[in-house]
Design an enzyme around this catalytic site. Structure first.
Site, short mmCIF file in Angstrom:
data_model
loop_
_atom_site.label_atom_id
_atom_site.label_comp_id
_atom_site.label_asym_id
_atom_site.label_seq_id
_atom_site.Cartn_x
_atom_site.Cartn_y
_atom_site.Cartn_z
N HIS A 107 28.87 41.06 36.41
CA HIS A 107 30.04 40.21 36.71
C HIS A 107 30.10 39.03 35.74
O HIS A 107 31.18 38.64 35.28
CB HIS A 107 29.94 39.72 38.15
CG HIS A 107 30.99 38.74 38.53
ND1 HIS A 107 30.73 37.40 38.68
CD2 HIS A 107 32.33 38.89 38.79
CE1 HIS A 107 31.85 36.77 39.01
NE2 HIS A 107 32.82 37.64 39.08
N GLU B 255 31.53 40.11 32.48
CA GLU B 255 32.98 40.28 32.61
C GLU B 255 33.70 38.95 32.35
O GLU B 255 34.73 38.90 31.68
CB GLU B 255 33.31 40.81 34.00
CG GLU B 255 34.78 40.81 34.36
CD GLU B 255 35.02 40.45 35.82
OE1 GLU B 255 35.92 39.62 36.09
OE2 GLU B 255 34.33 41.01 36.69
N HIS B 256 33.13 37.86 32.89
CA HIS B 256 33.72 36.54 32.67
C HIS B 256 33.58 36.09 31.21
O HIS B 256 34.53 35.60 30.60
CB HIS B 256 33.05 35.51 33.57
CG HIS B 256 33.59 35.46 34.96
ND1 HIS B 256 34.15 34.33 35.51
CD2 HIS B 256 33.67 36.41 35.93
CE1 HIS B 256 34.53 34.58 36.76
NE2 HIS B 256 34.24 35.84 37.03
N GLU C 162 32.61 30.29 42.66
CA GLU C 162 33.05 31.56 43.24
C GLU C 162 32.08 32.02 44.34
O GLU C 162 32.50 32.50 45.40
CB GLU C 162 33.15 32.62 42.14
CG GLU C 162 33.85 33.90 42.55
CD GLU C 162 34.03 34.86 41.39
OE1 GLU C 162 34.51 35.98 41.65
OE2 GLU C 162 33.69 34.52 40.25
#
Length: 434
Positions: free
Chosen positions: A54, A57-58, A134
């Site tokens: 993840h 991905e950022h 997040e």
């Protein structure tokens, strides 16, 4: 380069390094959706890498050797397009939506962020802070949190059971070297699919991809650690108005015969306002605000679950009613229910054909999971073969064949235990405690 024609509109080619290109032509559209799907997600991480899929991905959008983060955003938005990404348990996707003439630009940007990201330390530190926020937001959302703990309990002490976002400790520890190492170990051409749908030219896309993606390694990637269902219990009693509850059982993997029937059963039980659980629990008895059933299939395992949100005063009555409905579905299913569920699923599949973005994602996942795009006629044939007797038999095996899982957050002091839940399904206490 050899090309396989799956249907009148779907074509597949494989680049010299093993990367698959699949397209679906929708010539009546003025737009296209395309993306790179990688068979690498949260379950492909080591313990020290928890959350790195993840995080990558950022970071992919935070600057390359050719473009700053702002230039990436501006170039795609200057032509009215958008670019985004998503991480799941088994895949990571980087995708764009653009007008038909801007397909080359989208391919250039996607290849740039996947091959040339610089992972600048200042950007890395900023994005760590964003992901910590997040994670904090997920912790503050009981509905999100219960699903994280449910998956951790279903697949106890396994990579497949860990939350996709990672933990504050792992995220704060990631370095540019960690990202490079993960990228080089998982992002190999045989593990990747570029999928495009809309007003696209297959041969032109293949030519561009051969130019842009040819440097990815042609070596195959090792399979992830095999996942296996464990079952168990998680409960977190805390002060809030609503209890979030999930009951789960071992489901079916993508490649198992019962996979589509399991999806079908979830729709029949809790896939809409006409479903059994919604009608009995919400409409007739008013025991909860929301309730639905779901089936998650993975490459080697799966889970079937029921999620409900209810007040503390209704918990004791709610659980036996859910159990009763799960037991009843194994005894008798009406043909009308099957026809209605089939119509819901079929309509969803057919409606997805009208969205280039949905269709690009669908055929990409099919190639990654099954090795080929699956024609819609074949999917419809599989759905048409599902009968009331087959679903009833599946329900009996699903709900008595594994230790149940129970995950709950909120005012759950009076909620039954997992062992009692197992007893109600005639699962022995020894089995239920495993």
């Amino acid at each position: 380069m050899p090309r396989a024609k799956i249907s009148m509109s779907v074509n597949v080619s494989v680049l010299s390094n093993g990367m698959t290109i699949v397209t679906e032509s929708m010539p009546h559209l003025e737009s296209a959706a395309l993306g790179v799907w990688v068979k690498a997600g949260a379950r492909d991480e080591t313990d020290n890498e928890h959350g790195i899929a993840h995080f990558l991905e950022h970071m992919a959008f935070k600057g390359t050797a050719r473009r700053t983060a702002r230039q990436i955003a501006e170039e795609i938005e200057n032509v009215g397009g958008d670019v985004n990404a998503a991480t799941s348990v088994e895949t990571t996707a980087f995708y764009a939506r653009i007008l038909k003439n801007d397909v080359p630009l989208a391919i250039d940007i996607l290849s740039d962020i996947l091959l040339n990201s610089v992972f600048d330390p200042a950007e890395l530190k900023r994005e760590q802070h964003v992901i910590l926020q997040e994670i904090g937001a997920a912790m503050d959302s009981p509905e999100d949190l219960v699903f994280d703990h449910f998956q951790e309990t279903v697949f106890s002490n396994q990579p497949i059971g860990r939350p996709i976002l990672g933990t504050p400790e792992t995220v704060k520890g990631f370095t540019a070297d960690d990202l490079e190492k993960y990228l080089s170990s998982q992002y190999h051409a045989p593990n990747m699919v570029l999928s495009a749908a809309g007003n696209v030219d297959h041969d032109a896309i293949v030519k561009l991809c051969e130019q842009r993606f040819s440097t990815f390694s042609k070596e195959k990637v090792a399979e992830p650690v095999a996942g296996f269902y464990t079952g168990g219990e998680y409960r977190n009693k805390r002060a809030q108005m609503e209890a979030q509850i999930i009951i789960g059982f071992e489901g079916r993997a993508y490649h198992v015969r019962d996979y589509y029937a399991s999806q079908f059963l979830a729709t029949l039980l809790g896939g809409g306002m006409s479903s059994r659980l919604f009608q009995e629990v919400r409409e007739k008895r008013g025991l909860c605000y929301s309730i639905h059933a779901f089936h998650w299939g993975f490459s080697d395992t799966g889970v079937f679950g029921i999620h409900a949100a209810t007040g503390e005063e209704d918990i004791q009555e709610l659980m036996p009613v859910i159990v009763e409905q799960l037991q009843n579905v194994g005894n008798k299913i009406e043909q009308g229910e099957v026809d209605r569920a089939r119509a819901q699923i079929s309509a969803g599949l057919l409606m997805s054909l009208e969205s280039p973005a949905a269709r690009a994602g669908q055929i990409a996942r099919q190639v990654l999971l099954f090795g080929r795009p699956i024609p819609n006629e074949e999917l419809m044939e599989r759905l048409s073969a599902i009968t009331p007797n087959r679903l009833a038999d599946l329900a009996q095996r699903l709900f008595t064949g594994s230790a149940p899982t129970l995950a709950a957050i909120g005012p759950v002091e009076n909620l039954m235990r997992q062992s009692e839940l197992g007893e109600r399904f005639d699962i022995s206490p020894t089995f239920a405690a495993q």
